[in-house]
Design an enzyme around this catalytic site. Structure first.
Site, PDB file in Angstrom:
ATOM      1  CG  LEU A  79      -1.973   1.061   1.355  1.00 36.71           C
ATOM      2  CD1 LEU A  79      -3.075   0.812   0.335  1.00 36.71           C
ATOM      3  CD2 LEU A  79      -2.561   1.085   2.770  1.00 36.71           C
ATOM      4  CG  HIS A  80       3.128   2.630  -3.154  1.00 36.02           C
ATOM      5  ND1 HIS A  80       2.687   1.494  -3.771  1.00 36.02           N
ATOM      6  CD2 HIS A  80       3.511   3.473  -4.148  1.00 36.02           C
ATOM      7  CE1 HIS A  80       2.820   1.628  -5.075  1.00 36.02           C
ATOM      8  NE2 HIS A  80       3.295   2.813  -5.339  1.00 36.02           N
ATOM      9  NE  ARG A  81      -0.599   2.784  -8.075  1.00 38.44           N
ATOM     10  CZ  ARG A  81       0.110   3.225  -9.096  1.00 38.44           C
ATOM     11  NH1 ARG A  81       0.258   4.528  -9.279  1.00 38.44           N
ATOM     12  NH2 ARG A  81       0.676   2.380  -9.945  1.00 38.44           N
TER      13      ARG A  81
ATOM     14  NE  ARG B 163       4.542   8.550  -0.712  1.00 37.33           N
ATOM     15  CZ  ARG B 163       3.472   8.064  -1.341  1.00 37.33           C
ATOM     16  NH1 ARG B 163       2.261   8.346  -0.892  1.00 37.33           N
ATOM     17  NH2 ARG B 163       3.617   7.306  -2.406  1.00 37.33           N
TER      18      ARG B 163
END
Length: 347
Positions: free
Chosen positions: A205-207, A240
């Protein structure tokens, strides 16, 4: 000898670059100058990939990362422009849809240097995604457009782009075929995490669309926690995303959803190949799940890799069912890098 400047900066680009850089290194007709923007910069997101994939040390390491999109892209363009003026390459090659891709493409075209775009023609048709804007703009300034699928070719045709378009298959599939046996030999991630094959899932999960908003992040994490009630999940956590979880005050109970630091190429492929399911918002991981024939759930409302949906290996998270499952022929047979090299020799 034809001189190609390659711009890379993020994990998926390192993977795509490896097979093609190998072909460049073994060609008497091509010279590659590798420029690493530094968009992904720490050991787990960059250094380990260069070592495991056998990528040569970049000729230029710019160390540009962080900040808003415009600031990052502008700083990259300033640095890349100076390098291109100094080296005067015959073409600039960019991969995918990152800020590094946009900076490389714009810097080159403003200097009247032809742009080669690997993974041209992909479209999610969601203009709120920064990646969508990047890929559309780079396609429209490129001279050579290297498409992984026929859908990508058709997308370009619909936008009036037909010259210089080639369907070449998928470089990530080249890398997977070559490196999976090596990964199985060297990785100890299964033992370290006490995992049994096909008795766990993998999530990423990063977008920005899932992490920039606390509400969106909470929705995505709730989905993963619900999925983890069916099968335990391992979540290598992008820095992030980890910071966003802290800012949003989202606590994760790790008895079923195990958060770990980002892992290298070898460990990730061993995790994927032994998983029973993959949940991700990453375009690359959607494909890699298919390469290992593992069902995938995409944590987005659309995907640029439509053939994974159409052939039953992937579904969007708001869908309940998969399409009938079929093999995907368009990614090639592991010869995409060789095909690209032959195209570039005559371009």
């Amino acid at each position: 000898m034809k001189k190609i400047a390659t711009i890379i900066g993020a994990r998926p680009q390192f993977i795509k670059a490896a097979p093609l850089s190998f072909e460049f290194a073994n060609s008497s007709e091509m010279q590659e100058i590798c420029i690493h923007t530094g968009q992904h910069f720490d050991e787990n997101m960059s250094g380990i990939f260069f070592r495991e994939l056998g990528l040569p040390k970049p000729a230029y390491q710019l160390d540009i990362h962080g900040g808003p999109h415009g600031q990052m892209t502008g700083r990259m363009m300033e640095a890349i422009e100076a390098i291109l003026i100094e080296n005067r390459p015959d073409a600039v090659l960019v991969y995918g849809d990152t800020n590094s891709t946009l900076a490389g493409g714009l810097s080159a075209v403003k200097l009247h240097i032809p742009v080669i775009h690997v993974e041209a023609g992909l479209r999610s048709f969601n203009r709120r995604m920064p990646e969508e804007i990047n890929r559309v703009l780079v396609d429209h300034v490129s001279s050579v457009l290297l498409c992984p699928t026929s859908a990508a070719v058709e997308n370009l045709k619909a936008e009036g782009i037909t010259a210089g378009v080639h369907q070449v298959g998928d470089l990530m599939y080249d890398a997977t075929l070559k490196m999976t046996p090596v990964a199985a030999k060297h990785s100890r991630i299964m033992e370290v995490l006490s995992l049994e094959p096909k008795r766990y899932g993998v999530a990423t999960l990063h977008r920005a669309e899932n992490t920039d908003s606390p509400e969106a992040l909470r929705k995505a994490m709730e989905f993963l926690m619900h999925l983890s009630e069916q099968v335990p999940l391992v979540l290598p956590l992008h820095p992030r995303t980890r910071q966003a979880l802290v800012r949003a005050g989202i606590a994760v109970t790790e008895d079923r959803l195990k958060l770990i630091d980002p892992v290298g190429y070898f460990d990730m492929h061993v995790l994927l190949s032994n998983a029973s399911i993959v949940a991700t918002d990453s375009g690359g991981v959607q494909k890699e799940a298919y390469f290992h024939r593992v069902p995938c759930v995409t944590l987005r409302s659309e995907t640029e890799w439509v053939e994974t949906i159409d052939n039953g290996w992937n579904r969007l998270w708001h869908q309940e069912e998969y399409q009938p499952r079929r093999e995907i022929q368009e990614y090639g047979t592991g010869d995409s890098a060789k095909r690209i090299l032959e195209i570039l020799k005559s371009a």
